[in-house]
Design a protein around this motif. Structure first.
Motif, PDB file in Angstrom:
ATOM      1  N   SER A  54       4.244  -6.492  -8.610  1.00 35.56           N
ATOM      2  CA  SER A  54       2.883  -6.062  -8.970  1.00 35.56           C
ATOM      3  C   SER A  54       2.427  -4.866  -8.138  1.00 35.56           C
ATOM      4  O   SER A  54       1.259  -4.501  -8.164  1.00 35.56           O
ATOM      5  CB  SER A  54       1.899  -7.232  -8.814  1.00 35.56           C
ATOM      6  OG  SER A  54       2.046  -7.788  -7.536  1.00 35.56           O
ATOM      7  N   GLY A  55       3.357  -4.252  -7.427  1.00 32.02           N
ATOM      8  CA  GLY A  55       2.988  -3.161  -6.519  1.00 32.02           C
ATOM      9  C   GLY A  55       2.968  -1.779  -7.154  1.00 32.02           C
ATOM     10  O   GLY A  55       2.813  -0.794  -6.450  1.00 32.02           O
ATOM     11  N   ARG A  56       3.134  -1.699  -8.478  1.00 33.11           N
ATOM     12  CA  ARG A  56       3.091  -0.402  -9.187  1.00 33.11           C
ATOM     13  C   ARG A  56       4.123   0.588  -8.646  1.00 33.11           C
ATOM     14  O   ARG A  56       3.831   1.773  -8.496  1.00 33.11           O
ATOM     15  CB  ARG A  56       1.720   0.247  -9.068  1.00 33.11           C
ATOM     16  CG  ARG A  56       0.625  -0.547  -9.680  1.00 33.11           C
ATOM     17  CD  ARG A  56      -0.650   0.230  -9.643  1.00 33.11           C
ATOM     18  NE  ARG A  56      -1.762  -0.608 -10.014  1.00 33.11           N
ATOM     19  CZ  ARG A  56      -3.020  -0.248  -9.947  1.00 33.11           C
ATOM     20  NH1 ARG A  56      -3.331   0.962  -9.519  1.00 33.11           N
ATOM     21  NH2 ARG A  56      -3.970  -1.060 -10.308  1.00 33.11           N
ATOM     22  N   PHE A  57       5.315   0.084  -8.299  1.00 34.00           N
ATOM     23  CA  PHE A  57       6.339   0.992  -7.783  1.00 34.00           C
ATOM     24  C   PHE A  57       7.100   1.594  -8.956  1.00 34.00           C
ATOM     25  O   PHE A  57       7.662   0.860  -9.774  1.00 34.00           O
ATOM     26  CB  PHE A  57       7.293   0.249  -6.841  1.00 34.00           C
ATOM     27  CG  PHE A  57       6.599  -0.263  -5.606  1.00 34.00           C
ATOM     28  CD1 PHE A  57       6.103   0.627  -4.657  1.00 34.00           C
ATOM     29  CD2 PHE A  57       6.409  -1.612  -5.409  1.00 34.00           C
ATOM     30  CE1 PHE A  57       5.441   0.159  -3.524  1.00 34.00           C
ATOM     31  CE2 PHE A  57       5.747  -2.085  -4.289  1.00 34.00           C
ATOM     32  CZ  PHE A  57       5.270  -1.192  -3.346  1.00 34.00           C
ATOM     33  N   ARG A  58       7.123   2.924  -8.987  1.00 29.73           N
ATOM     34  CA  ARG A  58       7.752   3.579 -10.145  1.00 29.73           C
ATOM     35  C   ARG A  58       9.237   3.275 -10.216  1.00 29.73           C
ATOM     36  O   ARG A  58       9.814   3.232 -11.289  1.00 29.73           O
ATOM     37  CB  ARG A  58       7.520   5.088 -10.072  1.00 29.73           C
ATOM     38  CG  ARG A  58       6.135   5.409 -10.545  1.00 29.73           C
ATOM     39  CD  ARG A  58       5.825   6.872 -10.479  1.00 29.73           C
ATOM     40  NE  ARG A  58       4.395   6.978 -10.273  1.00 29.73           N
ATOM     41  CZ  ARG A  58       3.815   7.705  -9.348  1.00 29.73           C
ATOM     42  NH1 ARG A  58       4.538   8.454  -8.564  1.00 29.73           N
ATOM     43  NH2 ARG A  58       2.522   7.714  -9.208  1.00 29.73           N
ATOM     44  N   VAL A  59       9.859   3.036  -9.055  1.00 30.15           N
ATOM     45  CA  VAL A  59      11.295   2.761  -9.061  1.00 30.15           C
ATOM     46  C   VAL A  59      11.573   1.453  -9.832  1.00 30.15           C
ATOM     47  O   VAL A  59      12.648   1.273 -10.417  1.00 30.15           O
ATOM     48  CB  VAL A  59      11.847   2.727  -7.615  1.00 30.15           C
ATOM     49  CG1 VAL A  59      11.264   1.578  -6.830  1.00 30.15           C
ATOM     50  CG2 VAL A  59      13.357   2.665  -7.587  1.00 30.15           C
ATOM     51  N   MET A  64      11.199   0.534 -17.300  1.00 37.36           N
ATOM     52  CA  MET A  64      10.955  -0.609 -18.198  1.00 37.36           C
ATOM     53  C   MET A  64       9.482  -0.733 -18.600  1.00 37.36           C
ATOM     54  O   MET A  64       9.161  -1.453 -19.535  1.00 37.36           O
ATOM     55  CB  MET A  64      11.464  -1.910 -17.585  1.00 37.36           C
ATOM     56  CG  MET A  64      10.806  -2.348 -16.323  1.00 37.36           C
ATOM     57  SD  MET A  64      11.669  -3.774 -15.644  1.00 37.36           S
ATOM     58  CE  MET A  64      11.041  -5.069 -16.678  1.00 37.36           C
ATOM     59  N   GLY A  65       8.600  -0.004 -17.925  1.00 39.05           N
ATOM     60  CA  GLY A  65       7.190  -0.053 -18.308  1.00 39.05           C
ATOM     61  C   GLY A  65       6.435  -1.113 -17.520  1.00 39.05           C
ATOM     62  O   GLY A  65       6.991  -2.158 -17.178  1.00 39.05           O
ATOM     63  N   ILE A  66       5.150  -0.836 -17.270  1.00 42.33           N
ATOM     64  CA  ILE A  66       4.339  -1.753 -16.463  1.00 42.33           C
ATOM     65  C   ILE A  66       4.108  -3.059 -17.228  1.00 42.33           C
ATOM     66  O   ILE A  66       4.029  -4.138 -16.645  1.00 42.33           O
ATOM     67  CB  ILE A  66       3.000  -1.087 -16.064  1.00 42.33           C
ATOM     68  CG1 ILE A  66       2.337  -1.832 -14.919  1.00 42.33           C
ATOM     69  CG2 ILE A  66       2.056  -0.961 -17.225  1.00 42.33           C
ATOM     70  CD1 ILE A  66       2.845  -1.479 -13.586  1.00 42.33           C
ATOM     71  N   MET A 191      -0.579  -1.331  -0.093  1.00 38.46           N
ATOM     72  CA  MET A 191      -0.244  -0.119  -0.849  1.00 38.46           C
ATOM     73  C   MET A 191      -1.234   0.066  -2.019  1.00 38.46           C
ATOM     74  O   MET A 191      -1.778   1.149  -2.220  1.00 38.46           O
ATOM     75  CB  MET A 191       1.182  -0.300  -1.406  1.00 38.46           C
ATOM     76  CG  MET A 191       1.747   0.882  -2.061  1.00 38.46           C
ATOM     77  SD  MET A 191       2.261   2.024  -0.793  1.00 38.46           S
ATOM     78  CE  MET A 191       2.754   3.389  -1.794  1.00 38.46           C
ATOM     79  N   VAL A 192      -1.448  -1.030  -2.772  1.00 34.54           N
ATOM     80  CA  VAL A 192      -2.304  -0.940  -3.965  1.00 34.54           C
ATOM     81  C   VAL A 192      -3.777  -0.783  -3.580  1.00 34.54           C
ATOM     82  O   VAL A 192      -4.497   0.001  -4.190  1.00 34.54           O
ATOM     83  CB  VAL A 192      -2.107  -2.194  -4.860  1.00 34.54           C
ATOM     84  CG1 VAL A 192      -3.128  -2.214  -5.990  1.00 34.54           C
ATOM     85  CG2 VAL A 192      -0.700  -2.214  -5.435  1.00 34.54           C
TER      86      VAL A 192
END
Ligand code: FAD
Length: 436
Positions: A54-59, A64-66, A191-192
């Motif tokens: 749930s950390g919104r990490f692009r890697v 695969m999409g949020i 982070m978020v």
């Protein structure tokens, strides 16, 4: 990360503690005790890896999409709760002879018992409130904050319980492992809720225009107050905070509907759907805005295809508009089709621009209305299997790319129809406007 890689990575991380426990070479206890420890170790590891999803990490969510990432997060919460709820009952003797809560029979005393019990009860509360989120009497933002705080507390109580009572977790190697994993898990929250808002403060935006473009739908255009607008791929989205600090946790995800680099401005098509969006038309020109993005894997970059079929329901057309605008600017020669479903004609966004694109692109726009006006000659009904199969014949478009966006039920039925029509999954990219 591709979906096929996510599960093995997740599983490997979840099984690290069992592997470590095995390597420590402790003498084995009765089967149920060992099973219970294994379950507790794995459950706690899964809990900590859940934070990262749930950390919104692009890697992780980039390809695969949020939406798929969050669904995986929800899916993994099921084994997690099963493992952690069951584990105390498996130790021998289960709970002593006198009472269910006679924890001393397990060697648990005072705070060790309390932290385990607190984590255990909080876990049930956090999972149940997530499942029934839409029925709770408070707003999405309230639920989101309580979910994050609850999860953080479970990690801390769980850490205390594991270090104090766990047979294996008391070993120095495990102490290091749990401290590192809990540290990483909690830093995803930081982070978020701290780092990303701080970064957003450095790149503020202002509302440059706000106008109604369709029934209950508004076009909001942002321009950077200083510097350049964020760089993005057509089809991506950003979390938008309007008229308040980025620390206020009042952000919402919206797809960028302008083309990358179009004017240095970013446009969003926003449909009224709840407490925040219902007031979107009241947002004044010049209001401050902040963006966390770009995010999302609904992009044409890296996709090779002979033609493209776009399929959108309602405001799901927003990211597709961004793609079509970019393809128009590039004069892409490939054949394209856009199946665009709405309830009524007044909901269609940018109808004239879509029509004009037909002069630049080899584009066939098929409007589908479930409540058509009298005299309507276009398609009537839903974007269902029959309609998709009629407009996407396998012999002509079997090797095209399919780009789908909109509400979850529509996407599920269109994907099923395409799969039944023999379109391989690698030729389908989609994004749901809801995680549930
Ligand atoms: C990847 C993505 C892209 C989207 N793009 C667009 C777009 O281009 N145009 C558009 O009109 N809508 C878009 N949406 C939907 C939009 O985010 C919601 O309609 C909006 O957040 C609703 O907020 P609300 O307060 O008005 O409604 P509420 O009544 O508070 O929420 C309605 C539902 O929206 C979802 N939601 C609300 N807040 C959030 C949040 N912060 N994060 C995630 N989901 C939330 C929840 O499922 C909630 O149940 C997108 C959603 C996603 C996930």
């Amino acid at each position: 990360m591709s979906p096929s890689l996510l599960f093995p990575c997740y599983l490997a991380l979840a099984l690290v503690p069992i592997g470590m426990a095995w390597m420590l070479g402790y003498s084995t206890r009765p089967f149920w005790d060992e099973l219970s420890s294994a379950i507790a170790l794995t459950g706690f590891a899964i809990l900590l890896v859940e934070f990262v999803l749930s950390g919104r990490f692009r890697v992780i969510s980039g390809r695969m999409g949020i939406d798929a990432t969050m669904r995986f997060h929800q899916l993994m919460a099921r084994p997690l709760i099963l493992l952690l709820v069951v584990h105390p009952f498996l130790y021998t003797p289960p709970f002593g002879s006198s009472s269910l809560w006679d924890a001393s029979s397990l060697g648990l005393q005072g705070w060790t018992f309390a932290s385990g019990l607190a984590a255990w009860i909080l876990l049930a509360v956090v999972v149940v409130t997530a499942i029934f989120r839409d029925r709770l009497p408070y707003r999405y933002e309230g639920w989101r904050v309580s979910h994050g705080i609850g999860a953080g507390l479970i990690a801390l109580f769980g850490l205390h319980h594991a270090l104090e009572s766990g047979r294996y977790s008391g070993h120095p190697a495990f102490i290091v492992l749990w401290l590192v994993m809990v540290g990483l898990a909690l830093s995803t929250l930081a982070m978020v809720y701290v780092v990303r808002p701080l970064l957003q403060l450095r790149h503020p935006y202002r509302v440059a225009s706000n106008r109604q473009i369709a029934l209950k739908t508004w076009e909001l255009v942002l321009e950077p107050t200083r510097g350049r607008a964020l760089a993005f791929d057509a089809g991506q989205f950003a979390w938008l905070t309007l008229d308040r600090s980025p620390f206020a946790i009042r952000e919402h995800p919206f797809s960028i509907c302008s083309a990358p680099g179009e004017t240095g401005r970013l446009a969003f098509a926003i449909k009224q759907a709840g407490d925040f969006t219902n007031r979107i038309g009241e947002v004044a020109i010049g209001a401050p805005a902040y963006l966390d993005g770009p995010h999302g894997g609904l992009v044409l970059t890296g996709q090779v295809s002979r033609g493209i079929v776009f399929i959108a329901g309602g405001v799901g057309a927003a990211p597709i508009l961004s793609m079509l605008r970019q393809l128009s600017a590039a004069g892409d020669p490939r054949p394209m089709k856009f199946l665009y479903g709405n309830r009524v004609q007044e909901q269609v966004i940018y109808p004239d621009e879509l029509k004009a694109m037909g002069d630049i692109l080899d584009l066939d726009v098929v409007h589908v209305l479930s409540e058509p006006p009298s005299g309507w000659t276009g398609e009537v009904g839903q974007l269902d299997a029959a309609l998709v199969q009629r407009h996407c014949p396998r012999d002509e478009q079997g090797d095209w790319l399919y780009v789908i966006c909109g509400p979850t039920p529509m996407i599920d039925s269109v994907e099923d129809a395409l799969t039944a029509n023999g379109v391989p999954g690698r030729q389908i990219i989609s994004e749901k406007f809801s995680y549930f």
